[in-house]
Scaffold this active site. Structure first.
Site, mmCIF file in Angstrom:
data_model
loop_
_atom_site.group_PDB
_atom_site.id
_atom_site.type_symbol
_atom_site.label_atom_id
_atom_site.label_comp_id
_atom_site.label_asym_id
_atom_site.label_seq_id
_atom_site.Cartn_x
_atom_site.Cartn_y
_atom_site.Cartn_z
ATOM 1 C CE LYS A 205 -3.974 1.806 2.601
ATOM 2 N NZ LYS A 205 -4.939 1.482 3.647
ATOM 3 C CG ASP B 212 0.741 10.880 -3.995
ATOM 4 O OD1 ASP B 212 -0.051 9.966 -3.643
ATOM 5 O OD2 ASP B 212 1.339 11.604 -3.179
ATOM 6 N N GLY B 213 -0.457 7.925 -5.731
ATOM 7 C CA GLY B 213 -0.154 6.505 -5.529
ATOM 8 C C GLY B 213 0.686 6.224 -4.298
ATOM 9 N NE ARG C 76 -4.760 -3.588 2.643
ATOM 10 C CZ ARG C 76 -5.619 -2.606 2.341
ATOM 11 N NH1 ARG C 76 -6.133 -1.845 3.291
ATOM 12 N NH2 ARG C 76 -5.946 -2.385 1.098
ATOM 13 C CG ASP D 185 -14.715 1.990 -1.319
ATOM 14 O OD1 ASP D 185 -15.807 2.504 -1.000
ATOM 15 O OD2 ASP D 185 -13.625 2.558 -1.131
ATOM 16 C CG ASN D 186 -13.049 1.645 2.687
ATOM 17 O OD1 ASN D 186 -12.241 1.298 1.829
ATOM 18 N ND2 ASN D 186 -13.238 2.894 3.029
ATOM 19 C CG ASP E 174 -9.269 0.273 3.032
ATOM 20 O OD1 ASP E 174 -8.164 -0.293 2.987
ATOM 21 O OD2 ASP E 174 -9.894 0.592 2.006
HETATM 22 P P1 AMP Z 1 -9.674 4.963 0.846
HETATM 23 O O1 AMP Z 1 -10.275 6.233 1.323
HETATM 24 O O2 AMP Z 1 -8.284 4.703 1.394
HETATM 25 O O3 AMP Z 1 -10.564 3.782 1.033
HETATM 26 O O4 AMP Z 1 -9.431 5.148 -0.707
HETATM 27 C C1 AMP Z 1 -10.456 5.407 -1.617
HETATM 28 C C2 AMP Z 1 -9.917 5.321 -3.031
HETATM 29 O O5 AMP Z 1 -8.941 6.353 -3.265
HETATM 30 C C3 AMP Z 1 -9.215 4.011 -3.341
HETATM 31 O O6 AMP Z 1 -9.555 3.649 -4.644
HETATM 32 C C4 AMP Z 1 -7.763 4.344 -3.205
HETATM 33 O O7 AMP Z 1 -6.953 3.500 -3.985
HETATM 34 C C5 AMP Z 1 -7.730 5.777 -3.712
HETATM 35 N N1 AMP Z 1 -6.597 6.537 -3.160
HETATM 36 C C6 AMP Z 1 -6.429 6.925 -1.873
HETATM 37 N N2 AMP Z 1 -5.264 7.593 -1.735
HETATM 38 C C7 AMP Z 1 -4.662 7.618 -2.948
HETATM 39 C C8 AMP Z 1 -3.442 8.150 -3.456
HETATM 40 N N3 AMP Z 1 -2.578 8.806 -2.683
HETATM 41 N N4 AMP Z 1 -3.176 7.986 -4.763
HETATM 42 C C9 AMP Z 1 -4.031 7.335 -5.571
HETATM 43 N N5 AMP Z 1 -5.197 6.813 -5.157
HETATM 44 C C10 AMP Z 1 -5.520 6.949 -3.866
HETATM 45 MG MG MG Z 2 -10.464 1.931 0.761
#
Ligand code: AMP
Ligand code: MG
Length: 499
Positions: free
Chosen positions: A114, A126-127, A177, A255-256, A265
């Site tokens: 992650k 930014d991934g 993870r 999605d969580n 998450d």
């Molecule tokens: P989350 O809020 O962590 O459940 O993320 C919701 C969505 O946003 C998921 O599809 C994640 O992969 C994407 N995401 C969260 N942070 C980033 C990031 N820094 N760069 C790219 N995608 C992100």
């Molecule tokens: Mg998520």
């Protein structure tokens, strides 16, 4: 280097990558400047058949995404989801699945990085991930595991030597993870939204093979309903367990939510200090959609989205299919209540069942709420109140300072009357109470303090916190600092999604 990687014990397969293409995209981690392994979970490594000593030699490169373990076919998974009630297509925007580690017992365990760089699903992101939130997920997920609650686990955190820009520049990190799978309710929502029955069917068969192999031989016509029922049962149990330790997930978007029944998450999650059913910690949850007390009904709502997604796979006329799914969906509240009351009885030290037990439990919660009593400390202290406790079991659990504990005299009396009808000896009751009521949880202020130290380069407080939350039943004086509540005057706790 290569020899250590081989010796580490990787046995990766990628059954998910054999599913139809719209469910994932091949995606390699982006190398980082200066990988450094800062936390390694040696015990979890051993459970996975991995050699921690070998991982310490060159694990930094693997856990930061600079080299791939043997057999890895890295992918990003696609999914959709209802975020705060609104449907959207998503996917791993900053997570990369290295593969499934096949254990000696033949179990498949996802190994995912992650924060490993951009993927097809990154949109504007930014991934990447920052060190603090990755350590936060590490501590809380391992704390949940120690509490006996199904959860994704954390194998390692590596820093990248790069800076990530959030509201301020932060040190970058990658979390490894570990999960029995990363299939979400939202994965099924995506498959349904694509309008491809073949994709949906392949996903269902895959999920059943991973999580419900005993259903695999059922009539294909019954499988979607049977699978829904299995997921409902796991989620009813999971959310009941969250409620019984005062856990607030914080962002229960579909999605969580996993189909495995593991907590996933750990963004803005937190544990209750003072009991409050309306507790919300996440700064973005302005309407309290994911408040502590709403979690069971939100879980039910999310499972309705799973039921809808499975509809195209239920044969026969649409009306009858909807009815079958609805009938199963309607069992959620009853299942949740059964798990919750069973857990509540355990927390009160009861093995027998009486109808009024749920009421007695609710009365203690109400008293806590009114007086601002601390959820964890109040339950932990019950063992001190068991009448005629043998001297050997009578270690005072009440923390010397900190959290306020509220067990009103009239409640105490009613509880003691009820305990008499258990006809169990006090030592037995004390054992039950100790088992069901943790002393040490990942307290919010302790988590924050350890993350701040780690961000400044001192991992000592984090290591000590990890050891403490790994032993929730601890009663020794050294556990005392981890049992205390937040310092007086700390104000409301806030968490952020900027993970
Ligand atoms: P989350 O809020 O962590 O459940 O993320 C919701 C969505 O946003 C998921 O599809 C994640 O992969 C994407 N995401 C969260 N942070 C980033 C990031 N820094 N760069 C790219 N995608 C992100
Ligand atoms: Mg998520």
């Amino acid at each position: 280097m290569g020899r250590a990687i081989e010796a580490a014990g990787w046995r990766l397969d990628s059954s998910y990558a054999r599913l139809p293409e719209p469910l994932f995209a091949a995606s390699a981690p982006t190398p980082v400047r200066t990988p450094r392994l800062v936390v390694l979970n040696a015990r979890l490594a051993a459970e996975l058949g991995l050699d921690a000593a070998a991982l310490r030699v060159d694990g930094a490169d693997i856990f930061a995404g600079n080299s791939l373990p043997p057999g890895s076919e890295p992918i990003a998974q696609a999914y959709a989801g209802h975020q705060f009630g609104h449907f959207t297509t998503l996917g791993d925007g900053r997570a990369i699945l290295l593969g499934e580690q096949v254990t000696s017992q033949g179990h498949r365990i996802d190994i995912q990085l992650k924060g490993a760089g951009r993927t097809r699903y990154s949109r504007g992101g930014d991934g990447r991930a920052a060190l603090g939130p990755m350590l936060r997920e590490y501590v809380i997920s391992e704390g949940m595991h120690a509490l006996g609650i199904p959860t994704t686990r954390s194998l390692a955190v590596a820093t990248t030597g790069e800076v990530v820009m959030r509201t301020a520049p932060l040190p970058g990190a990658v979390l490894t993870r570990v999960a029995t799978s990363h299939i979400r309710v939202g994965t099924f929502e995506l498959a349904a939204a694509l309008g491809r029955r073949d994709v949906l069917r392949a996903l269902l068969d895959h999920a059943v093979a991973r999580h419900d192999p005993e259903l695999a031989s059922s009539d294909p016509a019954d499988l979607p309903v049977a699978f829904l029922e299995a997921v409902i049962e796991r989620q009813a149990s999971l959310v009941a367990r969250w409620m019984l330790v005062g856990f607030v997930h914080g962002v229960m978007n579909t999605d969580n939510m996993t189909v495995s029944g593991e907590t996933i998450d750990f963004g803005p999650c937190a544990f209750l200090d003072a009991y409050d059913p309306a507790a919300v910690f996440s700064s973005i949850d302005q309407h309290g959609r994911y408040a502590y007390g709403k979690q069971p009904s939100i879980a039910h709502w999310n499972l309705a989205r799973l039921a809808e997604s499975l509809l195209p796979l239920v044969p026969g006329d649409a009306e009858a299919a909807v009815e079958r799914l609805q009938a199963v969906l309607a069992t959620f509240p009853g299942r949740f209540a059964r798990h919750h009351v069973a857990g509540a009885r355990g927390k009160l030290g009861f093995a027998a069942e009486e109808t009024e037990d749920a009421e007695l439990f609710a009365a203690l919660l109400a008293a806590m709420h009114e007086a601002g009593g601390d959820f964890t400390a109040t339950f932990a202290t019950l063992v001190d109140l068991v009448p005629d406790i043998p001297a050997a079991s009578a270690v005072a659990r009440r923390p010397a300072c900190g959290p306020s504990v509220h067990v009103p005299a009239d409640w105490r009396q009613a509880w003691r009357e009820r305990l008499k009808r258990e006809a169990a000896d006090p030592g037995e009751v004390a054992t039950r109470l100790r088992r069901a009521n943790p002393n040490v949880i990942p307290r919010n202020h302790r988590v924050e303090e350890s993350l701040a130290a780690a961000e400044g380069g001192d991992f000592g407080p984090l290591e000590r916190l990890l050891a403490a939350v790994g032993d929730p039943a601890a009663e020794s004086p050294s556990s005392q600092p981890y049992r205390a509540g937040p310092p007086a005057g700390s104000g409301p706790y806030r968490t952020f999604c900027g993970t």
